[in-house]
Design an enzyme around this catalytic site. Structure first.
Site: not given
Ligand code: NCD
Length: 316
Positions: A65-66, A93, A115, A143
């Site tokens: 989703r992100t 690598k 990320r 986050h």
């Molecule tokens: C979260 C994350 O990746 O930190 N998810 C997200 O970004 N929607 C929480 C999770 O992975 O549980």
């Protein structure tokens, strides 16, 4: 470079963390996100604000989703969006983050969303690239856009954040979502509680400005908002809970446990949800109380607001 004369709430060249931001800086992001939400709902799905700009999603960790949310946000603002996948990248690598930064600089990007599984890695990269950087989640650190979209979900449903009792339940220890939310909710004047077994709480978590509970009934009493978290097994070295069954028994959210919360309490979850582990399906799918899909919708609007403000601020 950041133009100090702009009204951007973001300091420096990116949005790396919520910690340190004030309500006066956070509120305009939510206000702008509201505007983008209305425009999207009205069918305006292709704006030109970021046309000619390049957004790269650099994900060293899997995400559905992100990454999709940032991709949609960028495209709705007219940017060119490129997703760099971890497996195909030369990081596998042995390339260092610094080499990755030099490569990205040579590509003349405007915004980089990163990320990474290690806390602090996004800040390290941000110091070496010439573009605006948004932290899409770094290890168990922060986050920030998740906390902003959670705040916007709460504000739209409840009309305010200040004075509400928000209860965050589950794997607080490994959760960047919890950390960013605790900082944001405190900055906005909410009362924040955490509920978890002692093994899933960071040491001295009270110092973040939360009250700590080890029982769901005590923690959920009179809650306005109940925010559930996934067990982040990918970050666990060893066994943190005796069994999933036992965890669900004590800490899984059920209609029965919710009885002590306020009758109009809302249920939130950043996703992905694990039904029968931290949340019962009956509660997750309760159309009157669960706002899990609102969070997804508002995520795109919040990210549009962040991209808008950051590109304005950096002049990229
Ligand atoms: C979260 C994350 O990746 O930190 N998810 C997200 O970004 N929607 C929480 C999770 O992975 O549980």
């Amino acid at each position: 470079m950041l133009d100090p004369t702009t009204d951007s709430p973001f300091r420096g060249l990116g949005l790396l963390a919520i910690e340190g931001l004030t309500a006066a800086e956070l509120t305009p992001v939510l206000d702008l996100a509201d505007q983008y939400l209305e425009r999207t709902r009205a069918g305006e799905r292709k704006l030109t604000l970021l046309s000619g700009r390049t957004l790269v999603n650099l994900f060293f960790e899997t995400s559905t989703r992100t990454r999709t949310s940032f991709e949609l946000a960028g495209k709705r603002l007219g940017a060119d969006v490129i997703n760099m996948s971890v497996d195909a990248s030369s990081v596998k690598k042995g390339e260092t983050l610094i080499d990755t930064a030099a490569t990205l600089n040579a590509m003349h990007l405007d915004v980089l969303v990163v990320r990474h599984p290690d806390s602090g890695a996004v800040r390290l990269l941000a110091a070496k690239v010439n573009c605006a950087v948004i932290n899409g989640g770094d290890g168990s650190h922060e986050h920030p856009t998740q906390a902003l979209l959670d705040a916007q979900t709460i504000r739209r449903r409840k009309g305010r954040i200040a004075g509400l009792t928000v209860v965050i339940c589950g794997d607080i220890l490994h959760s960047r979502v919890a950390r960013s939310n605790i900082h944001l909710l405190n900055a906005m004047g909410a009362r924040v509680r955490v509920v978890a077994p002692p093994t899933l709480l960071p040491p001295e978590v009270e110092r973040l400005g939360v009250s700590v509970f080890h029982s769901m009934v005590a923690g959920l009493t009179d809650a306005d908002i109940v925010m559930m978290l996934r067990l982040q097994t990918e970050r666990m070295a060893g066994q943190f809970v005796p069994s999933v069954r036992e965890y669900f028994h004590f800490f899984g959210l059920t209609a029965d446990k919710l009885k002590v919360a306020r009758p109009d309490a809302l249920i939130m979850h950043p996703g992905p949800i694990n039904r029968g582990v931290e949340i019962d399906s009956e509660v997750a799918d309760d159309i009157n109380r669960s706002v899990i899909l609102d969070q997804v919708e508002l995520g795109v609007a919040v990210r549009m607001a962040c991209l808008d403000l950051l590109t304005r601020a950096s002049g990229h």
